[in-house]
Design a protein around this motif. Structure first.
Motif, PDB file in Angstrom:
ATOM      1  N   LEU A  88       0.837  -1.188   0.000  1.00 60.05           N
ATOM      2  CA  LEU A  88       0.000   0.000   0.000  1.00 60.05           C
ATOM      3  C   LEU A  88       0.878   1.246   0.000  1.00 60.05           C
ATOM      4  CD1 LEU A  88      -2.918  -0.864   2.455  1.00 60.05           C
ATOM      5  CD2 LEU A  88      -3.054  -0.503  -0.011  1.00 60.05           C
ATOM      6  N   THR A  89       0.582   2.174  -0.871  1.00 64.99           N
ATOM      7  CA  THR A  89       1.449   3.326  -1.018  1.00 64.99           C
ATOM      8  C   THR A  89       0.640   4.546  -1.432  1.00 64.99           C
ATOM      9  OG1 THR A  89       3.505   4.099  -2.051  1.00 64.99           O
ATOM     10  CG2 THR A  89       1.941   2.935  -3.468  1.00 64.99           C
ATOM     11  N   VAL A  90       1.248   5.716  -1.275  1.00 63.94           N
ATOM     12  CA  VAL A  90       0.680   6.980  -1.721  1.00 63.94           C
ATOM     13  C   VAL A  90       1.710   7.657  -2.611  1.00 63.94           C
ATOM     14  CG1 VAL A  90      -0.137   9.259  -1.010  1.00 63.94           C
ATOM     15  CG2 VAL A  90      -0.744   7.247   0.331  1.00 63.94           C
ATOM     16  N   ALA A  91       1.266   8.234  -3.717  1.00 61.66           N
ATOM     17  CA  ALA A  91       2.189   8.859  -4.660  1.00 61.66           C
ATOM     18  C   ALA A  91       2.060  10.373  -4.612  1.00 61.66           C
ATOM     19  CB  ALA A  91       1.917   8.360  -6.075  1.00 61.66           C
ATOM     20  N   LYS A  92       3.186  11.063  -4.742  1.00 57.78           N
ATOM     21  CA  LYS A  92       3.198  12.520  -4.775  1.00 57.78           C
ATOM     22  C   LYS A  92       4.057  12.993  -5.947  1.00 57.78           C
ATOM     23  CE  LYS A  92       2.432  13.339   0.157  1.00 57.78           C
ATOM     24  NZ  LYS A  92       2.903  14.049   1.359  1.00 57.78           N
ATOM     25  N   LEU A  93       3.666  14.120  -6.516  1.00 58.44           N
ATOM     26  CA  LEU A  93       4.412  14.680  -7.636  1.00 58.44           C
ATOM     27  C   LEU A  93       5.860  14.967  -7.232  1.00 58.44           C
ATOM     28  CD1 LEU A  93       1.772  17.142  -9.113  1.00 58.44           C
ATOM     29  CD2 LEU A  93       2.770  15.183 -10.295  1.00 58.44           C
ATOM     30  N   ASP A  94       6.781  14.615  -8.120  1.00 57.41           N
ATOM     31  CA  ASP A  94       8.205  14.841  -7.887  1.00 57.41           C
ATOM     32  C   ASP A  94       8.649  15.979  -8.806  1.00 57.41           C
ATOM     33  OD1 ASP A  94      10.937  14.750  -7.561  1.00 57.41           O
ATOM     34  OD2 ASP A  94      11.078  12.564  -7.608  1.00 57.41           O
ATOM     35  N   ALA A  95       8.559  17.216  -8.310  1.00 60.87           N
ATOM     36  CA  ALA A  95       8.842  18.390  -9.132  1.00 60.87           C
ATOM     37  C   ALA A  95      10.297  18.428  -9.601  1.00 60.87           C
ATOM     38  CB  ALA A  95       8.495  19.660  -8.350  1.00 60.87           C
ATOM     39  N   ASP A  96      11.222  18.034  -8.755  1.00 62.53           N
ATOM     40  CA  ASP A  96      12.639  18.055  -9.136  1.00 62.53           C
ATOM     41  C   ASP A  96      12.910  17.071 -10.274  1.00 62.53           C
ATOM     42  OD1 ASP A  96      13.115  19.945  -7.190  1.00 62.53           O
ATOM     43  OD2 ASP A  96      13.788  18.492  -5.695  1.00 62.53           O
ATOM     44  N   ARG A  97      12.296  15.896 -10.186  1.00 62.56           N
ATOM     45  CA  ARG A  97      12.489  14.899 -11.248  1.00 62.56           C
ATOM     46  C   ARG A  97      11.867  15.386 -12.557  1.00 62.56           C
ATOM     47  NH1 ARG A  97      12.993   9.246 -11.327  1.00 62.56           N
ATOM     48  NH2 ARG A  97      13.870   8.686 -13.364  1.00 62.56           N
TER      49      ARG A  97
END
Length: 302
Positions: A92-101
């Protein structure tokens, strides 16, 4: 490795020379293409945002999730607040935007990233050519016990019913229907925050309609047409007041359809009247109880 998922309106095309040189670490493990709007999961895996959102859509239900009031998470759009099993490790996981990537990918693969952006915009359109966008909505109530008055009134529960959408710029109004014993059982709130504060003695079910502005419609089988003819512009909701402790809230992951790309510009031109409507709402709500004023700041007084 996770199997590829059939993403909406994704068409195969010949890869450009730049794309053939994409590093393996810069490929999405769902669509096997250059990462676009990369999201990083709590289990440290990276995917395209639209791919992860589609994966979550087919992996979980969209029923209301009941949360405590202490869950004060940011009102982010899917897949940011969706908890689902990771396509790679199945935890189970939550994803967040990776602005640096994302910035690094834009710089490293300029033309390919621009091409992926155009594909994303095309895939986001539904079969009618409209643009479909996600929206997160919180529905619930706060609660606290208060002292009864000298006449022995049973009204010792102060509560705040609220509807908190992740976007308020596309909301025309929220209609709230209280128990008929209230002096003003129908409240129309036309300006955020969409909430009402009352004092009572018992729990009951509150109905609410969230009305979208012209040019938008709910992507939901439960949506209804508005009184002025707006197709699927009204979303009926129901909430049972919770007087256990401080109250509770539920979270809904929804979608809205936008008729045209410049809809926000038209909305902005109409937004100047929002404050006037808010003042009118207060005048029409004789039962409105303003929140208590904070204590005076005496920290700088001698």
């Amino acid at each position: 490795m996770a199997e590829s998922l059939p993403l909406p309106k994704r068409t195969r095309r010949e890869a450009s020379p730049e794309e053939t040189a994409v590093d393996h670490d810069d490929l999405c493990h769902i669509c096997h293409m250059l990462l676009h709007r990369p999201v990083l999961t709590t289990c440290r895996h990276t995917f395209c945002e639209p791919c992860m959102a589609h994966w979550a859509d087919v992996s979980i239900t969209t029923q209301m999730t009941t949360l405590g009031l202490d869950v004060d998470e940011p009102l982010l759009l899917p897949p940011n607040e969706i908890e689902t099993k990771c396509p790679m490790c199945r935890t189970l996981t939550v994803a967040k935007l990776d602005a640096d990537r994302e910035a690094a990918l834009r710089s490293k693969y300029t033309s390919s990233y621009d091409s992926r952006q155009k594909e994303y915009e095309e895939a986001a359109r539904d079969e009618t050519g409209a643009f479909v966008e996600p929206l997160t909505l919180f529905l619930g109530n706060e609660h606290r016990l208060i002292r009864t008055d000298e006449l022995g009134s049973k009204n010792n529960h102060e509560w705040v019913f609220f509807v908190r959408p992740s976007r308020t710029d596309i909301i025309e109004e929220v209609q709230i229907f209280l128990h008929p014993t209230f002096r003003n059982p129908k409240i129309v709130v036309q300006h955020p925050p969409y909430h009402i504060r009352r004092v009572g003695w018992g729990v009951f079910s509150i109905d609410a309609n969230v009305i979208l502005k012209a040019g938008y419609s709910w992507v939901s089988s439960e949506a209804e047409d508005t009184a002025d003819g707006g197709i699927k512009g009204k979303l009926p909701l129901e909430w049972m007041l919770d007087f256990r402790g401080r109250g509770s809230q539920g979270r809904l992951r929804l979608k809205v359809r936008k008729e045209k790309d410049n809809q926000e510009e038209e909305d902005q031109r109409q937004g100047e009247r929002s404050h006037r409507l808010w003042l009118q709402q207060r005048q029409r709500d004789p039962d409105y109880i303003p929140p208590p004023s904070p204590p005076p700041d005496t920290s700088n007084r001698r």
